[in-house]
Design an enzyme around this catalytic site. Structure first.
Site, mmCIF file in Angstrom:
data_model
loop_
_atom_site.group_PDB
_atom_site.id
_atom_site.type_symbol
_atom_site.label_atom_id
_atom_site.label_comp_id
_atom_site.label_asym_id
_atom_site.label_seq_id
_atom_site.Cartn_x
_atom_site.Cartn_y
_atom_site.Cartn_z
ATOM 1 N N TYR A 122 16.838 30.870 5.387
ATOM 2 C CA TYR A 122 15.721 31.693 5.885
ATOM 3 C C TYR A 122 15.793 31.860 7.398
ATOM 4 C CZ TYR A 122 13.479 30.957 1.342
ATOM 5 O OH TYR A 122 13.186 30.923 0.015
ATOM 6 N N LYS A 175 0.845 -1.209 0.000
ATOM 7 C CA LYS A 175 0.000 0.000 0.000
ATOM 8 C C LYS A 175 0.875 1.252 0.000
ATOM 9 C CE LYS A 175 -0.345 -0.202 5.032
ATOM 10 N NZ LYS A 175 -1.136 -0.757 6.143
HETATM 11 C C1 LIG Z 1 -0.364 -1.732 6.837
HETATM 12 C C2 LIG Z 1 -0.939 -2.974 7.325
HETATM 13 C C3 LIG Z 1 -0.124 -4.091 7.584
HETATM 14 C C4 LIG Z 1 1.388 -4.049 7.496
HETATM 15 O O1 LIG Z 1 1.917 -3.432 8.649
HETATM 16 P P1 LIG Z 1 3.488 -3.402 8.949
HETATM 17 O O2 LIG Z 1 3.572 -2.976 10.359
HETATM 18 O O3 LIG Z 1 4.078 -2.375 8.025
HETATM 19 O O4 LIG Z 1 4.007 -4.757 8.709
HETATM 20 C C5 LIG Z 1 -0.742 -5.273 7.948
HETATM 21 N N1 LIG Z 1 -2.090 -5.356 8.069
HETATM 22 C C6 LIG Z 1 -2.901 -4.291 7.857
HETATM 23 C C7 LIG Z 1 -4.363 -4.440 8.030
HETATM 24 C C8 LIG Z 1 -2.356 -3.068 7.498
HETATM 25 O O5 LIG Z 1 -3.163 -2.025 7.302
#
Ligand SMILES: *Cc1c(COP(=O)(O)O)cnc(C)c1O
Length: 402
Positions: free
Chosen positions: A294, A57
């Protein structure tokens, strides 16, 4: 050679300094070997009954989702996890055939139709959403069963049906046309904590929910219902306790080579996949007492060599790191000075008097024995490495190296 579209540029070591990103001012470098190695380590760490879902994702945590998905699948991942429908479509458009679970919520008819069309697999969180899926699939004359994934809320208080209503919810979905339950899952809230109390309670609730669904009982068996797979673990839980692995683990952060918590460092050997690099664009000498950037939040205490580097907060270098970060040049640590600006930062390079314009600066990554990690930034900013990785903007090309 330079295009606006930020698809990864591939380069072997020879091309590194000549061709591919010869004229880039700044870029994110993705080490495909490290990625593949991390995935293989994870697969080896799991028992043969547990599959690996590569969570890609948010553009694979800023690494570039298509290239990461392909490498992860080659290295032994079986599933892909995304947050949204467009993220899933992007993978399918690039020809990826692996099963893709959408971890986020989906419920509009447009989303449901896209899921069916692109053979993505949704997470179902409520009876209302399940009915919307079934009805929409009915109206488009969907001629088979869509694999769906039941999400239980066992204590995260985010998506999902309360674990105590698991049996009712599962029964409802089993009775709806066009839907077939592929898995039942939940998500842990505190898996990265050294204190396992909350996680143990979530685990207990998950077990309780599964037992109330009663897949073991004869009636369900007689109906010939396929028993869905079960999954609960993110990276932290995967590294913590094999009793949380079930049929699949959903791993994001660890695949990218970072540890979810310091107490989990000794489980397996992971290597950071992402490096952030930029070039020196100007070098000059400034007199003692000269203000830098800045607001003049840095005043040169002595005559110094100053380097300007072509990367700034519009690329995702957090402005809060102003005057508080170091970078690597020629294997040495060098301090950043003055306010980080939108497109540029300044460095005190007095320790490298012959530094040349065009030389490469590593903001995150390794040079020789020195290393700066996303955890170093996260600690300084009182945030987590996940947010650092997701923060690099698309102005930075992703350069994949083998
Ligand atoms: C993002 C996510 C993961 C992965 O999490 P990590 O801590 O990066 O391994 C697993 N399950 C769900 C439902 C998520 O949203």
């Amino acid at each position: 050679m330079l295009s606006r579209k930020q698809t990864p540029i591939f380069a072997d070591n020879q091309e590194r300094d000549t061709y591919a990103w010869f004229s880039q001012r700044a870029w994110v470098e993705i080490d495909l070997g490290a990625l593949s190695g991390n995935v293989k380590q994870l697969v080896k760490f799991l028992s043969p009954r547990t599959q690996l879902m590569a969570v890609v994702k948010a553009d694979a945590y800023g690494h570039g989702s298509v290239v990461v998905a392909k490498i992860a699948l080659e290295a032994g991942a079986v599933w892909l996890g995304v947050a949204t429908v467009p993220e899933g479509i992007e993978l399918r458009e690039d020809g990826i055939k692996a099963p893709i679970l959408i971890l986020g919520a989906t419920n509009t008819p447009e989303q449901i139709q896209a899921i069916a069309h692109w053979q993505l697999q949704p997470t179902l969180c409520s009876p209302k959403q399940a009915l919307e899926f079934s009805n929409t699939l009915e109206t488009i004359n969907y001629n088979s069963s869509l694999p769906v994934h039941i999400k239980l809320d066992t204590g995260m208080s985010r998506l999902g049906t309360n674990w105590q209503q698991a049996a009712e919810f599962v029964q409802l979905v089993q009775g709806l046309p066009h839907l077939e339950i592929a898995s039942i899952y939940s998500h842990l809230a505190t898996a990265d904590s050294p204190d396992a109390t909350v996680m143990a309670e979530q685990h207990r609730r998950f077990e309780e929910a599964i037992s109330t669904i009663g897949y073991a009982n004869a009636q369900i068996k007689a109906k010939g219902i396929k028993i869905p797979s079960l999954h609960l673990a993110n990276s932290a839980a995967t590294l913590t306790d094999s009793r949380l692995h079930y049929d699949m683990v959903r791993v994001g952060l660890a695949m990218y080579g970072l540890y979810p918590a310091t107490h989990l460092h000794n489980q397996i050997k992971l290597e950071p996949v992402l490096q952030l690099k930029a070039r020196v664009t100007q070098v000059k000498t400034i007199a003692a007492g000269t203000g830098v950037s800045y607001g003049h939040h840095f005043i040169a205490p002595r005559e110094m060599r100053l380097a300007v580097v072509g990367i700034g907060y519009a690329d995702g270098v957090p402005r809060h790191l102003s005057n508080q970060m170091e970078v690597l040049i020629r294997g040495q640590r060098v301090p950043q000075i003055g306010a980080i600006t939108m497109d540029q930062i300044m460095l005190d390079v007095s320790s490298i008097p012959d530094l040349q314009e065009g030389e490469i600066v590593t903001l995150l990554g390794k040079q020789g024995k020195e290393q700066i990690s996303a955890d170093d930034w996260a600690n300084r900013l009182n945030t987590i490495s996940w947010e650092i990785l997701c923060g690099f903007k698309h102005r930075l090309p992703r350069v994949a190296v083998m």
